[in-house]
Design a protein around this motif. Sequence first.
Motif, PDB file in Angstrom:
ATOM      1  N   SER A 348     -49.891  39.391 115.580  1.00  0.00           N
ATOM      2  CA  SER A 348     -48.839  40.261 116.115  1.00  0.00           C
ATOM      3  C   SER A 348     -47.431  39.743 115.813  1.00  0.00           C
ATOM      4  O   SER A 348     -46.435  40.407 116.121  1.00  0.00           O
ATOM      5  CB  SER A 348     -49.006  40.425 117.627  1.00  0.00           C
ATOM      6  N   ARG A 349     -47.336  38.557 115.222  1.00  0.00           N
ATOM      7  CA  ARG A 349     -46.025  37.994 114.889  1.00  0.00           C
ATOM      8  C   ARG A 349     -45.779  38.057 113.383  1.00  0.00           C
ATOM      9  O   ARG A 349     -46.683  37.804 112.593  1.00  0.00           O
ATOM     10  CB  ARG A 349     -45.930  36.530 115.336  1.00  0.00           C
ATOM     11  N   ASP A 350     -44.548  38.356 112.989  1.00  0.00           N
ATOM     12  CA  ASP A 350     -44.180  38.253 111.586  1.00  0.00           C
ATOM     13  C   ASP A 350     -44.192  36.784 111.173  1.00  0.00           C
ATOM     14  O   ASP A 350     -43.957  35.889 112.008  1.00  0.00           O
ATOM     15  CB  ASP A 350     -42.785  38.830 111.343  1.00  0.00           C
ATOM     16  N   LEU A 351     -44.448  36.539 109.901  1.00  0.00           N
ATOM     17  CA  LEU A 351     -44.514  35.177 109.394  1.00  0.00           C
ATOM     18  C   LEU A 351     -43.493  34.976 108.287  1.00  0.00           C
ATOM     19  O   LEU A 351     -43.447  35.737 107.316  1.00  0.00           O
ATOM     20  CB  LEU A 351     -45.918  34.866 108.861  1.00  0.00           C
ATOM     21  N   VAL A 352     -42.666  33.947 108.447  1.00  0.00           N
ATOM     22  CA  VAL A 352     -41.781  33.490 107.387  1.00  0.00           C
ATOM     23  C   VAL A 352     -42.440  32.243 106.782  1.00  0.00           C
ATOM     24  O   VAL A 352     -42.530  31.198 107.431  1.00  0.00           O
ATOM     25  CB  VAL A 352     -40.376  33.142 107.916  1.00  0.00           C
ATOM     26  N   ALA A 353     -42.946  32.382 105.567  1.00  0.00           N
ATOM     27  CA  ALA A 353     -43.624  31.272 104.887  1.00  0.00           C
ATOM     28  C   ALA A 353     -42.676  30.694 103.851  1.00  0.00           C
ATOM     29  O   ALA A 353     -42.189  31.397 102.972  1.00  0.00           O
ATOM     30  CB  ALA A 353     -44.907  31.758 104.226  1.00  0.00           C
ATOM     31  N   CYS A 354     -42.425  29.408 103.954  1.00  0.00           N
ATOM     32  CA  CYS A 354     -41.447  28.736 103.103  1.00  0.00           C
ATOM     33  C   CYS A 354     -42.142  27.602 102.351  1.00  0.00           C
ATOM     34  O   CYS A 354     -42.701  26.693 102.962  1.00  0.00           O
ATOM     35  CB  CYS A 354     -40.310  28.201 103.959  1.00  0.00           C
ATOM     36  N   LEU A 355     -42.087  27.656 101.023  1.00  0.00           N
ATOM     37  CA  LEU A 355     -42.773  26.684 100.169  1.00  0.00           C
ATOM     38  C   LEU A 355     -41.770  25.954  99.288  1.00  0.00           C
ATOM     39  O   LEU A 355     -40.910  26.583  98.662  1.00  0.00           O
ATOM     40  CB  LEU A 355     -43.800  27.392  99.285  1.00  0.00           C
ATOM     41  N   ALA A 377     -49.640  37.192 102.398  1.00  0.00           N
ATOM     42  CA  ALA A 377     -49.930  37.467 103.806  1.00  0.00           C
ATOM     43  C   ALA A 377     -48.695  37.329 104.690  1.00  0.00           C
ATOM     44  O   ALA A 377     -48.696  37.763 105.842  1.00  0.00           O
ATOM     45  CB  ALA A 377     -51.036  36.538 104.307  1.00  0.00           C
ATOM     46  N   ALA A 378     -47.632  36.718 104.147  1.00  0.00           N
ATOM     47  CA  ALA A 378     -46.409  36.520 104.926  1.00  0.00           C
ATOM     48  C   ALA A 378     -45.463  37.712 104.774  1.00  0.00           C
ATOM     49  O   ALA A 378     -45.329  38.270 103.688  1.00  0.00           O
ATOM     50  CB  ALA A 378     -45.707  35.246 104.475  1.00  0.00           C
ATOM     51  N   GLN A 379     -44.783  38.072 105.847  1.00  0.00           N
ATOM     52  CA  GLN A 379     -43.835  39.182 105.792  1.00  0.00           C
ATOM     53  C   GLN A 379     -42.568  38.780 105.023  1.00  0.00           C
ATOM     54  O   GLN A 379     -41.950  39.589 104.344  1.00  0.00           O
ATOM     55  CB  GLN A 379     -43.444  39.632 107.204  1.00  0.00           C
ATOM     56  N   THR A 380     -42.176  37.517 105.168  1.00  0.00           N
ATOM     57  CA  THR A 380     -41.027  36.990 104.420  1.00  0.00           C
ATOM     58  C   THR A 380     -41.492  35.780 103.624  1.00  0.00           C
ATOM     59  O   THR A 380     -41.968  34.796 104.199  1.00  0.00           O
ATOM     60  CB  THR A 380     -39.874  36.588 105.360  1.00  0.00           C
ATOM     61  N   GLN A 381     -41.372  35.881 102.305  1.00  0.00           N
ATOM     62  CA  GLN A 381     -41.809  34.801 101.424  1.00  0.00           C
ATOM     63  C   GLN A 381     -40.582  34.071 100.877  1.00  0.00           C
ATOM     64  O   GLN A 381     -39.673  34.697 100.327  1.00  0.00           O
ATOM     65  CB  GLN A 381     -42.636  35.358 100.273  1.00  0.00           C
ATOM     66  N   VAL A 403     -39.835  32.475  89.147  1.00  0.00           N
ATOM     67  CA  VAL A 403     -40.597  32.217  90.375  1.00  0.00           C
ATOM     68  C   VAL A 403     -41.083  33.531  90.980  1.00  0.00           C
ATOM     69  O   VAL A 403     -42.264  33.672  91.329  1.00  0.00           O
ATOM     70  CB  VAL A 403     -39.740  31.431  91.386  1.00  0.00           C
ATOM     71  N   ARG A 404     -40.176  34.490  91.094  1.00  0.00           N
ATOM     72  CA  ARG A 404     -40.573  35.783  91.673  1.00  0.00           C
ATOM     73  C   ARG A 404     -41.685  36.438  90.851  1.00  0.00           C
ATOM     74  O   ARG A 404     -42.632  36.997  91.397  1.00  0.00           O
ATOM     75  CB  ARG A 404     -39.365  36.718  91.745  1.00  0.00           C
ATOM     76  N   SER A 405     -41.556  36.354  89.538  1.00  0.00           N
ATOM     77  CA  SER A 405     -42.567  36.943  88.663  1.00  0.00           C
ATOM     78  C   SER A 405     -43.906  36.241  88.810  1.00  0.00           C
ATOM     79  O   SER A 405     -44.956  36.887  88.889  1.00  0.00           O
ATOM     80  CB  SER A 405     -42.080  36.877  87.211  1.00  0.00           C
ATOM     81  N   ALA A 406     -43.895  34.908  88.867  1.00  0.00           N
ATOM     82  CA  ALA A 406     -45.139  34.144  88.977  1.00  0.00           C
ATOM     83  C   ALA A 406     -45.869  34.432  90.284  1.00  0.00           C
ATOM     84  O   ALA A 406     -47.092  34.566  90.309  1.00  0.00           O
ATOM     85  CB  ALA A 406     -44.839  32.647  88.861  1.00  0.00           C
ATOM     86  N   PHE A 407     -45.119  34.563  91.378  1.00  0.00           N
ATOM     87  CA  PHE A 407     -45.717  34.826  92.684  1.00  0.00           C
ATOM     88  C   PHE A 407     -46.026  36.311  92.882  1.00  0.00           C
ATOM     89  O   PHE A 407     -46.627  36.681  93.879  1.00  0.00           O
ATOM     90  CB  PHE A 407     -44.794  34.348  93.804  1.00  0.00           C
ATOM     91  N   ALA A 408     -45.616  37.143  91.919  1.00  0.00           N
ATOM     92  CA  ALA A 408     -45.796  38.600  92.006  1.00  0.00           C
ATOM     93  C   ALA A 408     -45.152  39.147  93.269  1.00  0.00           C
ATOM     94  O   ALA A 408     -45.738  39.945  94.005  1.00  0.00           O
ATOM     95  CB  ALA A 408     -47.271  38.971  91.950  1.00  0.00           C
ATOM     96  N   SER A 409     -43.911  38.693  93.520  1.00  0.00           N
ATOM     97  CA  SER A 409     -43.210  39.109  94.733  1.00  0.00           C
ATOM     98  C   SER A 409     -41.733  39.326  94.416  1.00  0.00           C
ATOM     99  O   SER A 409     -40.943  38.382  94.428  1.00  0.00           O
ATOM    100  CB  SER A 409     -43.364  38.046  95.827  1.00  0.00           C
TER     101      SER A 409
END
Length: 457
Positions: A348-355, A377-381, A403-409
Amino acid sequence: MHTKKQRVHFIAIGGSVMHNLAIALKEAGHDVSGSDDEIFEPSRSTLTKHGLLPEKEGWFPELITSSLDVVVLGMHARKDNPELLKAQQLGLKILSFPEYIYEQSRDKQRIVISGSHGKTTTTAIIIHVLNYFKRKFDYIIGAKVPGIEYTVRLSNAPIIIIEGDEYLCSPLDPTPKFLKYQHHIGVITGIAWDHVNVFPSEEEYVRQFDLFADQTPKGGILIYCEQDSMALMIGKKERADVQEITYKSHGHASDNNGHFFLTNGKERTPIKVFGNHNFQNLSAAKEVLKKIGITQEQFFEAIASFEGAAGRLQKVFDNTTSTVYKDFAHAPSKVKATVKAMKEFYPSRDLVACLELHTYSSLNKKFLPQYKDSMKAAQTQVVYFNPDKVKDKNLEAISVDDVRSAFASNGMQVFTDANELQAFLEKQNWKNKNLLMMSSGNFGGINIPALSEKILS
């Protein structure tokens, strides 16, 4: 373990596991010295505490004398290291870390946990359960575990639990470390291409685990995850007189009251870790422990107090609507499993995933596509990398668009400045939102506990 006092010198003593071996040997009464050209925290503070921090950083061949019994060579050193050249000139005994461990454990039952992911946690679970029942055992592990002071223990115990890394032994020996231990019981938790700097193709990387499995002796045991396609392919290969044991994610449930093992039908055993990958790790550990005298009932009793290995889905700070976790995840398979586990536990919570892209593989432009969809699976990557680190590793430059292209995001936030990353995180509205910080580095020096307290207070 040698009971006779030895004089041991470490070339590259600042390594994460090297400095812990040095401490273990000093605690056992051996005469220990060492050198390194750079020593970071927490190695620096720990070596200082035990009187083992070199007076100066650098290499000093005058420290290498014929009075030394053995020189332990770390992977960080180069072939032309002046201390190594002096040791070779004097004809001294030179061993890599895994060779030294094997020499100290020849007469023990050796249990080696291997895998691209999950090996640290699986090893930590086994250590926790054996400690709980006050069993005598030695161990090597790559992370701190609550209840143990150091990550290396060597004694006269009859068994040793070893986290088996597939990285190379030393600049003199390009053999994966886990092949040096010559296991009696071997575990393969899962396989996903990594360490592209030494295994330039997936085929070559996977072959190392095949060699590990083939090394299982007659009368030995090979335990592997049937839910991992590569581990299954290698594990099910016929090997004469080897007992093969498969495992899969243990039955489990989660609700507002926590996380639970499902045992004996519908009975629920509370536990403190979560994520499907961790339920696989728990099953792997349970199979190992059964083979060394821990019953299923004993396992369930002990595991209720297991809090996880340091830096593996470790809670940093929380309030009533948000939680911050940090994790050592850096390889694609680890990132995907960790992000998925976080989202599943807090749906039920949004996820900010930071790598943070920090390792040689993750900063390699040709390897980057392995991260495709790993954070979906994260709402904010969010991804952070330091272009200077790419230069330091003599790699081809990578761009934000790469980076964006590699992660497809296309919507991914990409930062190359740690201050800008921190400012972005501080500006977010954290109500009903979690933060996951994943790295084997330090996000350019960001103080994660201080950041967590600031954004959630």
